[in-house]
Design a protein around this motif. Structure first.
Motif, PDB file in Angstrom:
ATOM      1  N   ARG A  97      -4.307   0.208   7.301  1.00 16.64           N
ATOM      2  CA  ARG A  97      -4.519   1.289   6.340  1.00 16.64           C
ATOM      3  C   ARG A  97      -5.973   1.241   5.913  1.00 16.64           C
ATOM      4  O   ARG A  97      -6.568   0.162   5.803  1.00 16.64           O
ATOM      5  N   ARG A 118      -5.361   6.259   4.616  1.00 17.15           N
ATOM      6  CA  ARG A 118      -4.645   6.692   5.802  1.00 17.15           C
ATOM      7  C   ARG A 118      -3.949   5.502   6.436  1.00 17.15           C
ATOM      8  O   ARG A 118      -4.470   4.380   6.418  1.00 17.15           O
ATOM      9  N   THR A 119      -2.807   5.763   7.033  1.00 17.39           N
ATOM     10  CA  THR A 119      -2.109   4.742   7.805  1.00 17.39           C
ATOM     11  C   THR A 119      -2.366   4.986   9.276  1.00 17.39           C
ATOM     12  O   THR A 119      -2.285   6.126   9.755  1.00 17.39           O
TER      13      THR A 119
END
Length: 388
Positions: free
Chosen positions: A24, A33-34
């Motif tokens: 992440r 964001r992953t």
């Protein structure tokens, strides 16, 4: 990169129940964001974060979530939101998109597009019998859409439209009339109101939309000039739209040969109202002149058949006029100004300084007309014009 406490300076890594590692990280907007993929080892995950951090620093990072948008949806939004597109251009782009791009690529996420995929799409169009010209137009539209995805929306890092020569149109050579043939074609128009239309379009190198948008005030027979400041476009739904020329270079004043002034004088006297804003060329019932109506009323096809000419379109009159002008010895800059072609800023500025040179073009055309007409009167047919 980790600090002394074992915590990363950028992003973080966690081990999933499956034993794989997930990353992440914060994007440019600060939102985390992953990662789309997982990694077999922490080392591989760490390397992925290092690469993403470097891309962010260099301004080369692309948002993987945005790259999931389907090309068809993105391209439709691109057309809808693109500033300055004319209605006719919007129609053309929409037709190309729906007819030739969406069927092959519309369901592909923008981030998944690749050069081999684009190459296969282009080949499929050509193999299906789509012309090289139309395929090139579709390719250029796709490339423009994806360039926005690269440069403005940061959805992809590289435009996959990288096929050499795919944007080139190999159109067949268009027919060109002799001066004598131009006058014969004008005389063969079934309705006399179209004689001047043929002559002016040819010898002033005008586009169809430009010539049918002319007003009485735009035609100066004393100075022997015609001013182009508007164009009429017929949209697919039948609507006639009056607007500016297709480019800045299209707004221009063009010299006309003295040899066609008598025909224009007769036309203005017989068919055009006295008001300065009266349109010079209208349909039989006083409405805007449409291409289909003109061809039927003028019996265009019958006239060409009687002359033994095949494959001539109305826009080939402009092509003929451009060729005649080029043969007059004018410079490239003068020709671009006369024809209303797009050019760089210096050429556009020079356009205003070429009125004398432009009048020389008109004088040379007039002399050519008189010479060919004398030859015809003496039994000749006029020499064919070589393609420029």
């Amino acid at each position: 990169m980790a600090n002394r406490d074992g915590h990363r300076r950028f992003g973080n890594i966690r081990k999933l129940p499956s034993g794989r590692f997930q990353i992440r990280y914060p994007g440019p907007d600060g939102q985390f964001r992953t990662g789309d993929t997982t990694f077999a080892t922490r080392t591989h995950a760490d390397r992925a974060l290092i690469i993403i951090e470097a891309q962010l620093i260099a301004g080369e990072w692309t948002d993987p979530q945005r790259g999931k948008v389907l090309l068809g949806d993105y391209a439709r939004a691109w057309i809808r939101e693109r500033p300055g597109l004319r209605p006719k251009t919007v129609e053309g782009y929409t037709w190309l998109l729906n007819r030739h791009i969406v069927p092959g690529l519309g369901g592909v996420p923008v981030g998944k597009l690749s050069t081999p995929m684009v190459r296969a799409w282009r080949a499929s169009l050509l193999n299906a019998g789509i012309s090289v010209s139309t395929t090139a137009k579709a390719y250029r539209l796709l490339r423009a859409v994806l360039m926005t995805a690269v440069e403005e929306d940061k959805m992809i890092s590289r435009n996959p439209c990288r096929i050499k020569g795919a944007d080139n149109e190999h159109t067949p050579e268009r027919p060109i009339l002799t001066v004598t043939q131009v006058f014969e074609l004008a005389d063969r128009m079934a309705d006399r109101r179209f004689r001047a239309l043929v002559l002016l379009t040819t010898f002033a190198s005008l586009r169809w939309g430009e010539v049918i948008a002319l007003r009485r005030a735009d035609v100066d027979l004393t100075a022997r000039t015609v001013r182009v400041r508007e164009q009429l476009l017929e949209l697919d739904g039948g609507q006639m739209l009056l607007g500016p020329p297709k480019s800045r270079a299209g707004r221009r004043t063009v010299g006309i040969p003295a040899a066609i002034v008598p025909a224009l004088t007769d036309h203005l006297d017989e068919f055009v109202g006295d008001d300065a804003d009266a349109f010079v060329f209208l349909g039989l019932h006083g409405g805007f002149l449409r291409g289909g109506n003109f061809r039927r009323a003028a019996k265009w096809g019958e006239a060409l058949k009687a002359m033994g000419i095949t494959g001539l379109h109305f826009h080939d009159l402009r092509h003929t006029g451009n060729t005649l002008a080029a043969q007059s010895g004018a410079s490239l800059a003068d020709l671009k100004a006369r024809m209303g072609h797009d050019s760089d800023r210096a050429a556009l500025i020079y356009q205003h300084a070429t009125r004398d040179a432009d009048q020389k073009i008109a004088n040379a055309l007039s002399a050519r007309v008189e010479a060919d007409r004398k030859s015809a009167d003496n039994g000749g047919t006029g020499a064919p014009i070589a393609a420029g």
